[in-house]
Design a protein around this motif. Structure first.
Motif, PDB file in Angstrom:
ATOM      1  N   LEU A 395      27.736 -84.959  30.584  1.00  0.00           N
ATOM      2  CA  LEU A 395      26.988 -84.015  29.463  1.00  0.00           C
ATOM      3  C   LEU A 395      25.824 -84.853  29.008  1.00  0.00           C
ATOM      4  O   LEU A 395      25.952 -86.019  28.457  1.00  0.00           O
ATOM      5  CB  LEU A 395      28.011 -83.624  28.628  1.00  0.00           C
ATOM      6  N   GLU A 396      24.662 -84.168  28.801  1.00  0.00           N
ATOM      7  CA  GLU A 396      23.488 -84.734  28.459  1.00  0.00           C
ATOM      8  C   GLU A 396      23.032 -83.914  27.458  1.00  0.00           C
ATOM      9  O   GLU A 396      22.682 -82.556  27.293  1.00  0.00           O
ATOM     10  CB  GLU A 396      22.105 -84.929  29.331  1.00  0.00           C
ATOM     11  N   LYS A 397      22.708 -84.414  26.097  1.00  0.00           N
ATOM     12  CA  LYS A 397      22.176 -83.746  24.899  1.00  0.00           C
ATOM     13  C   LYS A 397      20.701 -84.377  25.013  1.00  0.00           C
ATOM     14  O   LYS A 397      20.316 -85.448  24.921  1.00  0.00           O
ATOM     15  CB  LYS A 397      22.539 -84.368  23.636  1.00  0.00           C
ATOM     16  N   THR A 398      19.700 -83.254  25.367  1.00  0.00           N
ATOM     17  CA  THR A 398      18.301 -83.561  25.512  1.00  0.00           C
ATOM     18  C   THR A 398      17.323 -82.884  24.409  1.00  0.00           C
ATOM     19  O   THR A 398      17.931 -81.818  23.806  1.00  0.00           O
ATOM     20  CB  THR A 398      17.842 -83.011  27.114  1.00  0.00           C
ATOM     21  N   SER A 399      16.403 -83.249  24.281  1.00  0.00           N
ATOM     22  CA  SER A 399      15.331 -82.579  23.237  1.00  0.00           C
ATOM     23  C   SER A 399      14.546 -81.543  24.068  1.00  0.00           C
ATOM     24  O   SER A 399      14.396 -81.582  25.267  1.00  0.00           O
ATOM     25  CB  SER A 399      14.274 -83.627  22.936  1.00  0.00           C
ATOM     26  N   CYS A 400      14.084 -80.437  23.373  1.00  0.00           N
ATOM     27  CA  CYS A 400      13.251 -79.295  23.867  1.00  0.00           C
ATOM     28  C   CYS A 400      12.685 -78.804  22.905  1.00  0.00           C
ATOM     29  O   CYS A 400      12.929 -78.821  21.664  1.00  0.00           O
ATOM     30  CB  CYS A 400      14.337 -78.245  24.772  1.00  0.00           C
ATOM     31  N   PRO A 401      11.475 -77.841  23.158  1.00  0.00           N
ATOM     32  CA  PRO A 401      10.818 -77.318  22.148  1.00  0.00           C
ATOM     33  C   PRO A 401      11.556 -76.246  21.324  1.00  0.00           C
ATOM     34  O   PRO A 401      12.410 -75.691  21.900  1.00  0.00           O
ATOM     35  CB  PRO A 401       9.592 -76.585  22.920  1.00  0.00           C
ATOM     36  N   LEU A 402      11.056 -75.911  20.189  1.00  0.00           N
ATOM     37  CA  LEU A 402      11.665 -74.667  19.496  1.00  0.00           C
ATOM     38  C   LEU A 402      11.142 -73.384  20.143  1.00  0.00           C
ATOM     39  O   LEU A 402      12.131 -72.426  20.256  1.00  0.00           O
ATOM     40  CB  LEU A 402      11.126 -74.671  17.986  1.00  0.00           C
ATOM     41  N   GLY A 403      10.174 -73.066  20.766  1.00  0.00           N
ATOM     42  CA  GLY A 403       9.507 -72.139  21.163  1.00  0.00           C
ATOM     43  C   GLY A 403       8.275 -71.524  20.804  1.00  0.00           C
ATOM     44  O   GLY A 403       7.186 -71.960  21.123  1.00  0.00           O
ATOM     45  N   VAL A 404       8.213 -70.593  19.732  1.00  0.00           N
ATOM     46  CA  VAL A 404       6.796 -70.386  19.381  1.00  0.00           C
ATOM     47  C   VAL A 404       6.879 -70.378  17.739  1.00  0.00           C
ATOM     48  O   VAL A 404       8.023 -69.912  16.923  1.00  0.00           O
ATOM     49  CB  VAL A 404       6.803 -68.645  19.536  1.00  0.00           C
ATOM     50  N   LEU A 405       5.758 -70.717  17.455  1.00  0.00           N
ATOM     51  CA  LEU A 405       5.731 -71.162  15.873  1.00  0.00           C
ATOM     52  C   LEU A 405       4.588 -70.260  15.479  1.00  0.00           C
ATOM     53  O   LEU A 405       3.467 -70.006  16.011  1.00  0.00           O
ATOM     54  CB  LEU A 405       5.165 -72.791  15.744  1.00  0.00           C
ATOM     55  N   LEU A 406       4.701 -69.703  14.227  1.00  0.00           N
ATOM     56  CA  LEU A 406       3.590 -69.238  13.250  1.00  0.00           C
ATOM     57  C   LEU A 406       3.415 -69.994  12.191  1.00  0.00           C
ATOM     58  O   LEU A 406       4.465 -70.342  11.378  1.00  0.00           O
ATOM     59  CB  LEU A 406       4.342 -67.860  12.724  1.00  0.00           C
ATOM     60  N   ILE A 407       2.376 -70.565  12.145  1.00  0.00           N
ATOM     61  CA  ILE A 407       1.755 -71.165  10.995  1.00  0.00           C
ATOM     62  C   ILE A 407       0.691 -70.760  10.260  1.00  0.00           C
ATOM     63  O   ILE A 407      -0.420 -69.940  10.641  1.00  0.00           O
ATOM     64  CB  ILE A 407       0.956 -72.465  11.677  1.00  0.00           C
ATOM     65  N   VAL A 408       0.953 -70.454   8.885  1.00  0.00           N
ATOM     66  CA  VAL A 408       0.092 -69.348   8.032  1.00  0.00           C
ATOM     67  C   VAL A 408      -0.556 -70.731   7.057  1.00  0.00           C
ATOM     68  O   VAL A 408       0.382 -71.334   6.435  1.00  0.00           O
ATOM     69  CB  VAL A 408       0.690 -68.517   7.354  1.00  0.00           C
ATOM     70  N   PHE A 409      -1.919 -70.861   7.078  1.00  0.00           N
ATOM     71  CA  PHE A 409      -2.528 -71.775   6.038  1.00  0.00           C
ATOM     72  C   PHE A 409      -3.680 -71.297   5.598  1.00  0.00           C
ATOM     73  O   PHE A 409      -4.289 -70.302   6.115  1.00  0.00           O
ATOM     74  CB  PHE A 409      -2.670 -73.266   7.072  1.00  0.00           C
ATOM     75  N   GLU A 410      -4.121 -72.168   4.334  1.00  0.00           N
ATOM     76  CA  GLU A 410      -5.189 -71.795   3.661  1.00  0.00           C
ATOM     77  C   GLU A 410      -6.141 -72.775   3.622  1.00  0.00           C
ATOM     78  O   GLU A 410      -5.744 -74.166   3.510  1.00  0.00           O
ATOM     79  CB  GLU A 410      -4.863 -71.075   2.100  1.00  0.00           C
ATOM     80  N   SER A 411      -7.278 -72.543   3.511  1.00  0.00           N
ATOM     81  CA  SER A 411      -8.525 -73.257   3.228  1.00  0.00           C
ATOM     82  C   SER A 411      -8.600 -74.398   4.271  1.00  0.00           C
ATOM     83  O   SER A 411      -9.855 -74.463   4.430  1.00  0.00           O
ATOM     84  CB  SER A 411      -8.183 -74.083   1.850  1.00  0.00           C
ATOM     85  N   ARG A 412      -7.794 -75.226   5.012  1.00  0.00           N
ATOM     86  CA  ARG A 412      -8.091 -76.477   5.511  1.00  0.00           C
ATOM     87  C   ARG A 412      -8.106 -76.302   6.963  1.00  0.00           C
ATOM     88  O   ARG A 412      -7.358 -75.873   7.821  1.00  0.00           O
ATOM     89  CB  ARG A 412      -7.102 -77.369   5.268  1.00  0.00           C
ATOM     90  N   PRO A 413      -9.320 -76.126   7.675  1.00  0.00           N
ATOM     91  CA  PRO A 413      -9.546 -75.871   8.728  1.00  0.00           C
ATOM     92  C   PRO A 413      -9.079 -77.064   9.672  1.00  0.00           C
ATOM     93  O   PRO A 413      -8.945 -77.142  10.848  1.00  0.00           O
ATOM     94  CB  PRO A 413     -10.964 -75.798   9.387  1.00  0.00           C
ATOM     95  N   ASP A 414      -9.221 -78.532   9.193  1.00  0.00           N
ATOM     96  CA  ASP A 414      -8.532 -79.553  10.055  1.00  0.00           C
ATOM     97  C   ASP A 414      -7.088 -79.435  10.297  1.00  0.00           C
ATOM     98  O   ASP A 414      -6.280 -79.893  11.114  1.00  0.00           O
ATOM     99  CB  ASP A 414      -8.705 -80.804   9.083  1.00  0.00           C
ATOM    100  N   ALA A 415      -6.345 -78.651   9.381  1.00  0.00           N
ATOM    101  CA  ALA A 415      -4.891 -78.253   9.857  1.00  0.00           C
ATOM    102  C   ALA A 415      -4.765 -77.510  10.944  1.00  0.00           C
ATOM    103  O   ALA A 415      -3.795 -77.818  11.810  1.00  0.00           O
ATOM    104  CB  ALA A 415      -4.367 -77.540   8.674  1.00  0.00           C
ATOM    105  N   LEU A 416      -5.679 -76.569  11.306  1.00  0.00           N
ATOM    106  CA  LEU A 416      -5.640 -75.885  12.643  1.00  0.00           C
ATOM    107  C   LEU A 416      -5.370 -77.010  13.869  1.00  0.00           C
ATOM    108  O   LEU A 416      -4.767 -76.847  14.736  1.00  0.00           O
ATOM    109  CB  LEU A 416      -6.783 -74.921  12.607  1.00  0.00           C
ATOM    110  N   VAL A 417      -6.346 -78.145  13.814  1.00  0.00           N
ATOM    111  CA  VAL A 417      -6.338 -78.991  14.869  1.00  0.00           C
ATOM    112  C   VAL A 417      -5.298 -79.721  14.908  1.00  0.00           C
ATOM    113  O   VAL A 417      -4.662 -79.964  16.243  1.00  0.00           O
ATOM    114  CB  VAL A 417      -7.816 -80.143  14.679  1.00  0.00           C
ATOM    115  N   GLN A 418      -4.685 -80.234  13.824  1.00  0.00           N
ATOM    116  CA  GLN A 418      -3.340 -80.953  13.852  1.00  0.00           C
ATOM    117  C   GLN A 418      -2.455 -80.136  14.709  1.00  0.00           C
ATOM    118  O   GLN A 418      -1.599 -80.759  15.205  1.00  0.00           O
ATOM    119  CB  GLN A 418      -3.216 -81.576  12.374  1.00  0.00           C
TER     120      GLN A 418
END
Length: 712
Positions: A395-418
């Protein structure tokens, strides 16, 4: 007001149909609280000049409850041992009707609203004279602000099978309400149900979703109906049939929850709740909830393609994004400067404009962070643990993506890049919604980044949500979106947490403290405090409160610190003790995030008092102690219950890039599923992979479990 609900501004006459499941509780007794809330809404509408007609079910249910109780009182013990025959529905209706109407009359009388009763049968409507007289009587009552209350007279109905027969002019109270809507020329029919709206399948099923606007050609074959009402006749099937009938004849219909205390009021205010049936619905543009779902589904499909390509190919996408940002820096700066100019004209606060501005060197810095992120070890498919369960069974325990993320942010366009770069590195799909003040900056950054994503993955991996109206629809997609991360004000985070079933990761406030102990090196303390406050005052990891040990009062070190803060333009406010001792204005609250060149000072007795203050007034973000005494520092670091606790270092170090995470999607002050700066690891979950050679359980007869840890 939602555009699809614009018709409500012309509504004058409303028919409200109340189902049995709303009128009665699970065990059959009257739901007095719900009926009271309903009558209060009717009173409010009546006082606003609306003409309100009520069609109610529930008489049979109420009568059945009363007759069962009466039969129980009149039965011997021997009688109770015998099979109990089902009570006659017509008898139940006769007994229950008087009690139900007496309750309505009582509730409306308490609200100073007169009501009247109409008991009708299907055969009544066969006579034109009856229909004409009914219309005249109802119009007279409505002119006098009297509430007509209708119910089918089941006690004398000629229907052979009252709970199954759907022949005739009407066949239950839902169809009666639809018939009355047409006869009495109602402007709106509201059908109250025990669920908030019409769903594509029974609400408990995993992929069931709300249908906000019913379009017959699209939805008729898609909907799966569950069981009929637990107490009434037809449940949602009957409501939809009646709604389609009324809407096709010209009366708009809304199905909403009868359990909410203000749902009818909200409908008439134009809010987008429940399910709307409208004659012209098929002519309207594609509903926003469909577009939102398509965006989320497309993002998931692209994320699966991203996960399927090699680690080197994913790395190359990040390097291409970094190169594209630098190549388009001039264009990005032009769009950002336009946003900043508009923000100045609109009179936005300095702190918001500061977050909005992409300062010189910022694009290069972002590109550098992306290249660092590209060079970290591939996080997808990383084996975290290997266990031999039994001979030949690993048996192996492995890492995997969560799936789909929704990010709601204000003001900071640099946050979009990160955020976008982290999503690519972690193999997640991404939906982004930035603030309107950064609209042009976000649009150009999104275009540059998605342009660097190869067709083998698809540019829809990262979707940009441009309309605020789409957010409520996205927040309902708990079957497609796996995590919501709000980055912004306390109000934004709170609203999102209250509006979705999707897990939310983030923090509402960044109220960071620096505690200066009596053992502190005051020169060090000055450097740390000044950096924590003035390096970037609008950041969530900027210091908002200084806690001073009482022994430092009236010392040169504290006086110098205050002078230097003021010399840098920092406005000082005090707690109850500090405002008196230091002669500064008193702060209106300790729980306040300035996001500007201002901070609060308070005097505390010792490290324990400082910790208690942080727990009572802080936000569990980042808190710091400046002290030479290592024992005192140890107490602080062990006991402060914050996402980050620092010793002799500025709170501004609490940052994903500075922590070596490459970038961050935000800082979480929660305890599940990540805490502190959230980088790639915070966007991953785990899965189990089992490799065998034909083993079966068979009651564990032939399996000898070893559960031996294996090297990675």
């Amino acid at each position: 007001m939602d555009p699809t609900r614009a018709f409500v501004k012309d509504v004058k006459r409303v028919i409200i149909k109340v189902g049995t499941a709303v009128v009665t509780r699970t065990e059959g007794r009257l739901a007095l609280g719900r009926l009271g809330a309903l009558c209060e809404q009717v009173k409010e509408l009546n006082s606003q000049g609306f003409e309100v007609i009520l069609v109610t079910s529930g008489a049979v249910g109420v009568g059945r409850q009363r007759l069962r109780y009466r039969r129980l009182l009149n039965s011997s013990f021997a009688d109770l041992q015998k099979p109990q025959l089902e009570l006659d529905g017509k008898a139940c209706a006769a007994v229950g009707q008087s009690g139900l109407m007496a309750l309505y009359d009582c509730l409306f009388s308490l609200l100073d609203v007169p009501s009247s009763q109409f008991l009708v049968t299907d055969s009544d409507f066969k006579h034109p004279d009856f229909r004409m007289q009914l219309i005249q009587t109802v119009n007279s009552l409505l002119a006098l602000r009297v509430i007509p209350v209708f119910n089918e007279n089941d006690a004398i109905s000629s229907r052979k099978a009252p709970y199954e027969d759907s022949s005739g002019i009407f066949w239950d109270n839902d169809s009666l309400a639809a018939l009355l809507a047409l006869e009495l020329k109602a402007d709106l029919l509201v059908l109250l149900s025990d669920v908030e709206a019409l769903y594509s399948a029974p609400p408990g099923e995993p992929h069931s979703k709300i249908i906000h606007t019913y379009i017959k050609d699209r939805h008729q074959g898609e909907i799966t109906f569950g069981d009929k009402s637990r107490l009434g006749r037809g449940g949602m099937t009957a409501k939809v049939k009646s709604a389609v009938y009324a809407a096709s004849a010209g009366t708009p219909v809304v199905i909403i929850s009868g359990f909410a205390t203000d749902s009818i009021i909200k409908v008439l205010q134009g809010e987008r709740i429940g399910t709307l049936f409208h004659q012209d619905a098929h002519l309207w543009a594609l509903p926003k909830e469909v577009r939102a779902r398509e965006m989320a589904v497309s993002s998931r499909e692209c994320s699966r393609r991203l996960q399927s390509i090699s680690s080197e190919d994913r790395r190359k996408i990040l390097l291409d994004i970094a190169d594209a940002l630098e190549a388009n820096e001039k264009l990005i700066r032009i769009e950002n400067e336009a946003d900043v100019a508009s923000a100045h004209l609109a009179g936005y606060e300095k702190s918001l404009i500061s977050r909005l501005t992409l300062k010189p060197g910022k694009i290069s810095s972002l590109a550098k962070s992306i290249r660092i992120l590209a060079d970290i070890e591939d996080p997808i498919g990383y084996v975290l643990k290997r266990t031999e369960l039994a001979d030949g069974l690993v048996l192996e325990k492995t890492s995997c993506p969560l799936g789909v993320l929704l990010i709601v942010f204000e003001s900071r366009p640099d946050a979009l890049v990160q955020i976008a770069s982290l999503a690519v590195r972690s193999g997640n799909g991404l939906l982004l919604k930035g603030g309107k003040e950064a609209m042009r900056s976000n649009a150009i950054l999104h275009k540059v980044i998605t342009g660097a994503i190869p067709d083998t993955v698809g540019e829809k991996l990262i979707g940009l949500v441009t309309s605020r109206d789409e957010i409520p629809d996205l927040l309902k997609l708990d079957d497609v979106i796996d995590l919501v991360i709000p980055r912004g004000s306390n109000k934004l985070v709170t609203q999102i947490k209250e509006s979705t079933k999707i897990p939310v990761l983030g923090h509402a406030d960044g109220i960071c403290h620096v505690y200066i102990d009596k053992s502190a090196d005051m020169d060090m303390a000055k450097r740390i405090v000044l950096d924590a406050k003035i390096d970037y005052p609008a950041a969530c990891n900027a210091m908002e409160t200084i806690l001073i040990h009482k022994d430092l009062l009236k010392t040169k070190g504290l006086n110098d610190l205050i002078v230097q803060l003021r010399g840098q333009g920092v406005t000082l406010y005090g707690g109850p003790r500090a405002s008196i001792e230091l002669d500064i204005p008193q702060a209106h609250s300790f729980h306040h995030e300035y996001n500007s060149m201002a901070c609060t000072i308070e005097i505390v007795d010792d490290v324990h008092a400082a910790i208690d203050h942080i727990h009572r007034h802080g936000s569990a973000h980042t808190d710091c102690i400046v002290a030479k005494d290592l024992d005192v520092a140890g107490i602080f670091l062990r006991q402060v219950d914050s996402a980050a606790a620092f010793h002799n270092a500025s709170t501004r170090f609490c940052d994903g890039a500075r922590f070596g995470l490459g970038a961050e999607v935000g800082i979480s002050t929660g305890r599940i599923h990540a805490r502190g700066p959230v980088g790639v690891e915070g966007l991953l979950t785990t899965r189990w992979i089992l490799r065998g050679s034909g083993q079966v359980v068979d009651g564990d007869k032939g399996v000898i479990y070893t559960h031996k840890n294996l090297p990675l």
